[in-house]
Design a protein around this motif. Structure first.
Motif, PDB file in Angstrom:
ATOM      1  N   SER A  88     -74.346  -3.489   6.778  1.00  0.00           N
ATOM      2  CA  SER A  88     -75.182  -4.629   6.404  1.00  0.00           C
ATOM      3  C   SER A  88     -74.339  -5.689   5.711  1.00  0.00           C
ATOM      4  O   SER A  88     -73.683  -5.423   4.699  1.00  0.00           O
ATOM      5  N   LEU A  89     -74.341  -6.906   6.268  1.00  0.00           N
ATOM      6  CA  LEU A  89     -73.632  -8.043   5.694  1.00  0.00           C
ATOM      7  C   LEU A  89     -74.654  -9.060   5.208  1.00  0.00           C
ATOM      8  O   LEU A  89     -75.663  -9.310   5.881  1.00  0.00           O
ATOM      9  N   ALA A  90     -74.381  -9.663   4.067  1.00  0.00           N
ATOM     10  CA  ALA A  90     -75.335 -10.604   3.483  1.00  0.00           C
ATOM     11  C   ALA A  90     -75.501 -11.857   4.317  1.00  0.00           C
ATOM     12  O   ALA A  90     -76.529 -12.527   4.251  1.00  0.00           O
ATOM     13  N   GLY A  91     -74.489 -12.213   5.112  1.00  0.00           N
ATOM     14  CA  GLY A  91     -74.584 -13.406   5.945  1.00  0.00           C
ATOM     15  C   GLY A  91     -74.238 -14.691   5.233  1.00  0.00           C
ATOM     16  O   GLY A  91     -74.540 -15.781   5.718  1.00  0.00           O
ATOM     17  N   ARG A  92     -73.567 -14.605   4.080  1.00  0.00           N
ATOM     18  CA  ARG A  92     -73.226 -15.809   3.314  1.00  0.00           C
ATOM     19  C   ARG A  92     -71.936 -16.461   3.781  1.00  0.00           C
ATOM     20  O   ARG A  92     -71.670 -17.607   3.425  1.00  0.00           O
ATOM     21  N   LEU A 109     -58.352 -22.649  -8.814  1.00  0.00           N
ATOM     22  CA  LEU A 109     -59.611 -21.939  -8.997  1.00  0.00           C
ATOM     23  C   LEU A 109     -59.903 -21.092  -7.761  1.00  0.00           C
ATOM     24  O   LEU A 109     -60.125 -21.628  -6.672  1.00  0.00           O
ATOM     25  N   THR A 110     -59.925 -19.769  -7.921  1.00  0.00           N
ATOM     26  CA  THR A 110     -60.094 -18.867  -6.780  1.00  0.00           C
ATOM     27  C   THR A 110     -61.239 -17.891  -7.018  1.00  0.00           C
ATOM     28  O   THR A 110     -61.157 -16.724  -6.636  1.00  0.00           O
ATOM     29  N   THR A 111     -62.312 -18.381  -7.644  1.00  0.00           N
ATOM     30  CA  THR A 111     -63.440 -17.522  -7.994  1.00  0.00           C
ATOM     31  C   THR A 111     -64.639 -17.718  -7.074  1.00  0.00           C
ATOM     32  O   THR A 111     -65.719 -17.199  -7.356  1.00  0.00           O
ATOM     33  N   GLY A 112     -64.477 -18.452  -5.965  1.00  0.00           N
ATOM     34  CA  GLY A 112     -65.564 -18.612  -5.011  1.00  0.00           C
ATOM     35  C   GLY A 112     -66.304 -19.935  -5.162  1.00  0.00           C
ATOM     36  O   GLY A 112     -66.385 -20.495  -6.251  1.00  0.00           O
ATOM     37  N   ARG A 113     -66.841 -20.395  -4.047  1.00  0.00           N
ATOM     38  CA  ARG A 113     -67.478 -21.724  -4.024  1.00  0.00           C
ATOM     39  C   ARG A 113     -68.688 -21.818  -4.940  1.00  0.00           C
ATOM     40  O   ARG A 113     -68.983 -22.884  -5.478  1.00  0.00           O
ATOM     41  N   ARG A 114     -69.414 -20.720  -5.139  1.00  0.00           N
ATOM     42  CA  ARG A 114     -70.612 -20.771  -5.970  1.00  0.00           C
ATOM     43  C   ARG A 114     -70.291 -20.939  -7.454  1.00  0.00           C
ATOM     44  O   ARG A 114     -71.183 -21.257  -8.242  1.00  0.00           O
ATOM     45  N   ILE A 152     -68.060 -23.117  -8.618  1.00  0.00           N
ATOM     46  CA  ILE A 152     -67.506 -24.444  -8.889  1.00  0.00           C
ATOM     47  C   ILE A 152     -68.282 -25.204  -9.961  1.00  0.00           C
ATOM     48  O   ILE A 152     -67.671 -25.794 -10.871  1.00  0.00           O
ATOM     49  N   PRO A 153     -69.628 -25.239  -9.934  1.00  0.00           N
ATOM     50  CA  PRO A 153     -70.335 -25.993 -10.987  1.00  0.00           C
ATOM     51  C   PRO A 153     -70.039 -25.507 -12.405  1.00  0.00           C
ATOM     52  O   PRO A 153     -70.054 -26.310 -13.348  1.00  0.00           O
ATOM     53  N   VAL A 154     -69.770 -24.218 -12.562  1.00  0.00           N
ATOM     54  CA  VAL A 154     -69.471 -23.682 -13.900  1.00  0.00           C
ATOM     55  C   VAL A 154     -68.219 -24.344 -14.459  1.00  0.00           C
ATOM     56  O   VAL A 154     -68.151 -24.673 -15.654  1.00  0.00           O
ATOM     57  N   PHE A 155     -67.219 -24.556 -13.593  1.00  0.00           N
ATOM     58  CA  PHE A 155     -65.935 -25.087 -14.053  1.00  0.00           C
ATOM     59  C   PHE A 155     -65.890 -26.609 -14.039  1.00  0.00           C
ATOM     60  O   PHE A 155     -65.233 -27.226 -14.884  1.00  0.00           O
ATOM     61  N   ALA A 156     -66.572 -27.226 -13.086  1.00  0.00           N
ATOM     62  CA  ALA A 156     -66.517 -28.687 -12.970  1.00  0.00           C
ATOM     63  C   ALA A 156     -67.080 -29.378 -14.205  1.00  0.00           C
ATOM     64  O   ALA A 156     -66.780 -30.551 -14.453  1.00  0.00           O
ATOM     65  N   ALA A 157     -67.868 -28.656 -14.982  1.00  0.00           N
ATOM     66  CA  ALA A 157     -68.375 -29.230 -16.236  1.00  0.00           C
ATOM     67  C   ALA A 157     -67.247 -29.533 -17.208  1.00  0.00           C
ATOM     68  O   ALA A 157     -67.437 -30.337 -18.138  1.00  0.00           O
ATOM     69  N   ARG A 158     -66.080 -28.930 -17.012  1.00  0.00           N
ATOM     70  CA  ARG A 158     -64.913 -29.263 -17.818  1.00  0.00           C
ATOM     71  C   ARG A 158     -64.290 -30.541 -17.259  1.00  0.00           C
ATOM     72  O   ARG A 158     -63.346 -30.516 -16.476  1.00  0.00           O
ATOM     73  N   ALA A 159     -64.854 -31.663 -17.665  1.00  0.00           N
ATOM     74  CA  ALA A 159     -64.450 -32.954 -17.109  1.00  0.00           C
ATOM     75  C   ALA A 159     -63.013 -33.319 -17.447  1.00  0.00           C
ATOM     76  O   ALA A 159     -62.419 -34.193 -16.797  1.00  0.00           O
ATOM     77  N   ASP A 160     -62.431 -32.673 -18.478  1.00  0.00           N
ATOM     78  CA  ASP A 160     -61.049 -32.962 -18.853  1.00  0.00           C
ATOM     79  C   ASP A 160     -60.049 -32.298 -17.925  1.00  0.00           C
ATOM     80  O   ASP A 160     -58.860 -32.639 -17.940  1.00  0.00           O
ATOM     81  N   ASP A 179     -65.722 -20.866   2.828  1.00  0.00           N
ATOM     82  CA  ASP A 179     -66.699 -21.831   3.345  1.00  0.00           C
ATOM     83  C   ASP A 179     -66.853 -22.989   2.374  1.00  0.00           C
ATOM     84  O   ASP A 179     -66.596 -22.845   1.174  1.00  0.00           O
ATOM     85  N   PRO A 180     -67.307 -24.155   2.853  1.00  0.00           N
ATOM     86  CA  PRO A 180     -67.468 -25.309   1.972  1.00  0.00           C
ATOM     87  C   PRO A 180     -68.540 -25.061   0.918  1.00  0.00           C
ATOM     88  O   PRO A 180     -69.545 -24.393   1.187  1.00  0.00           O
ATOM     89  N   PRO A 181     -68.350 -25.610  -0.283  1.00  0.00           N
ATOM     90  CA  PRO A 181     -69.391 -25.508  -1.310  1.00  0.00           C
ATOM     91  C   PRO A 181     -70.547 -26.447  -0.992  1.00  0.00           C
ATOM     92  O   PRO A 181     -70.427 -27.351  -0.153  1.00  0.00           O
ATOM     93  N   GLU A 182     -71.654 -26.215  -1.666  1.00  0.00           N
ATOM     94  CA  GLU A 182     -72.804 -27.113  -1.509  1.00  0.00           C
ATOM     95  C   GLU A 182     -72.449 -28.490  -2.073  1.00  0.00           C
ATOM     96  O   GLU A 182     -71.893 -28.587  -3.163  1.00  0.00           O
ATOM     97  N   PRO A 183     -72.745 -29.572  -1.325  1.00  0.00           N
ATOM     98  CA  PRO A 183     -72.474 -30.910  -1.862  1.00  0.00           C
ATOM     99  C   PRO A 183     -73.510 -31.252  -2.945  1.00  0.00           C
ATOM    100  O   PRO A 183     -74.575 -30.634  -3.003  1.00  0.00           O
ATOM    101  N   PRO A 184     -73.176 -32.222  -3.798  1.00  0.00           N
ATOM    102  CA  PRO A 184     -71.918 -32.982  -3.807  1.00  0.00           C
ATOM    103  C   PRO A 184     -70.815 -32.221  -4.546  1.00  0.00           C
ATOM    104  O   PRO A 184     -71.097 -31.468  -5.480  1.00  0.00           O
ATOM    105  N   VAL A 185     -69.572 -32.437  -4.120  1.00  0.00           N
ATOM    106  CA  VAL A 185     -68.432 -31.845  -4.790  1.00  0.00           C
ATOM    107  C   VAL A 185     -68.027 -32.752  -5.953  1.00  0.00           C
ATOM    108  O   VAL A 185     -67.827 -33.948  -5.749  1.00  0.00           O
ATOM    109  N   PRO A 186     -67.929 -32.237  -7.163  1.00  0.00           N
ATOM    110  CA  PRO A 186     -67.566 -33.071  -8.316  1.00  0.00           C
ATOM    111  C   PRO A 186     -66.221 -33.775  -8.104  1.00  0.00           C
ATOM    112  O   PRO A 186     -65.342 -33.278  -7.393  1.00  0.00           O
ATOM    113  N   SER A 187     -66.058 -34.916  -8.739  1.00  0.00           N
ATOM    114  CA  SER A 187     -64.862 -35.739  -8.526  1.00  0.00           C
ATOM    115  C   SER A 187     -63.591 -35.082  -9.048  1.00  0.00           C
ATOM    116  O   SER A 187     -62.494 -35.441  -8.613  1.00  0.00           O
ATOM    117  N   ASN A 188     -63.710 -34.145  -9.968  1.00  0.00           N
ATOM    118  CA  ASN A 188     -62.523 -33.470 -10.506  1.00  0.00           C
ATOM    119  C   ASN A 188     -62.197 -32.181  -9.766  1.00  0.00           C
ATOM    120  O   ASN A 188     -61.442 -31.335 -10.255  1.00  0.00           O
TER     121      ASN A 188
END
Length: 240
Positions: A28-32, A129-134, A136-144, A153-162
């Motif tokens: 059984s594969l999750a299909g993600r 960053l090699t922790t998976g596309r899901r 990304i929002p956790v880390f992108a909050a570090r705007a610095d 696979d591509p992350p859900e848009p929009p992709v943060p500018s940093n």
């Protein structure tokens, strides 16, 4: 003939499916993941509808053995497997590859979670960053900080500018990882303690470049779940 359900699309799950020649195996594969590597034998794609849905599927398909060979960080699926096994009485085994071990020259900082990893980043860091596309929002909050985020696979848009996204699938080479570190002037690596040889090259490249690694520890298995890191042992258990 034993009827075995293997949860997960990991390399260990595929190796186990290939080795169970004396059993009826459903993987059984999750299909993600788009275009996943498929194991030998029957394959089921998609979720079960939670722990109760998995329990119902085990009953309906007369499963004799359940193997949780999901990713070491698939905490929710492992919890569902444990619940379904208890509800149905189907024996459960977790197949988990061993985690990585620190070697001479490594500079690892272990943290318990993704938010803790984001908080541990040096100010103004350029991060591999090699922790998976899901994640990304956790880390992108570090705007610095700036991130090179690698995923299959591509992350859900929009992709943060940093964040710059690099789509790639392992296995990776040490030379290739060294080149990425140089090209993007990366000064810290963030990864999960997934284990295995397929993605270990980044750790060697970081050690050679004297780059610190923020290593996210694995979540624990559900209480009472038996585990092994050996495919042959899992195969003997499933067919025993």
């Amino acid at each position: 003939m034993r009827r075995v359900l293997i949860l997960g699309g990991t390399a260990e799950a595929r190796a186990l499916a290939a080795s169970l020649t004396g059993a009826h195996v459903v993987s059984s594969l999750a299909g993600r993941v788009t275009d996943p590597r498929l194991p030998a034998g029957e394959v089921r794609l998609g979720g079960f509808g939670g722990a109760e849905g998995l329990a119902a599927w085990l009953r309906e398909n007369r499963i004799d053995r359940l193997v949780d060979a999901t990713h070491p960080f698939a905490e929710r699926m492992s919890a569902h497997a444990a619940h379904a096994a208890r509800a149905t009485g189907v024996p459960l085994l977790a197949l988990r590859r061993p985690g990585w071990a620190e070697e001479d020259g490594d500079d690892w900082r272990r943290v318990p979670s993704l938010p803790a990893a984001a908080g541990a980043l040096p100010r103004g860091a350029r991060v591999f960053l090699t922790t998976g596309r899901r994640s990304i929002p956790v880390f992108a909050a570090r705007a610095d900080a700036w991130f090179l985020a690698r995923s299959v696979d591509p992350p859900e848009p929009p992709v943060p500018s940093n964040v710059e996204v690099l789509l790639a699938r392992g296995p990776y080479t040490v030379d290739g990882e060294r080149a990425l570190l140089r090209e993007h002037r990366l000064d810290v690596l963030v990864t999960k303690d997934s284990g295995g040889a397929m993605t270990r090259a980044k750790l060697t490249a970081a050690r050679d470049a004297h780059i610190p690694v923020i290593m996210v520890d694995r979540p624990p298995l559900p209480e009472g779940v038996q585990a092994t890191g050996d495919v042959a042992a899992a195969a003997a258990w499933a067919q025993g």
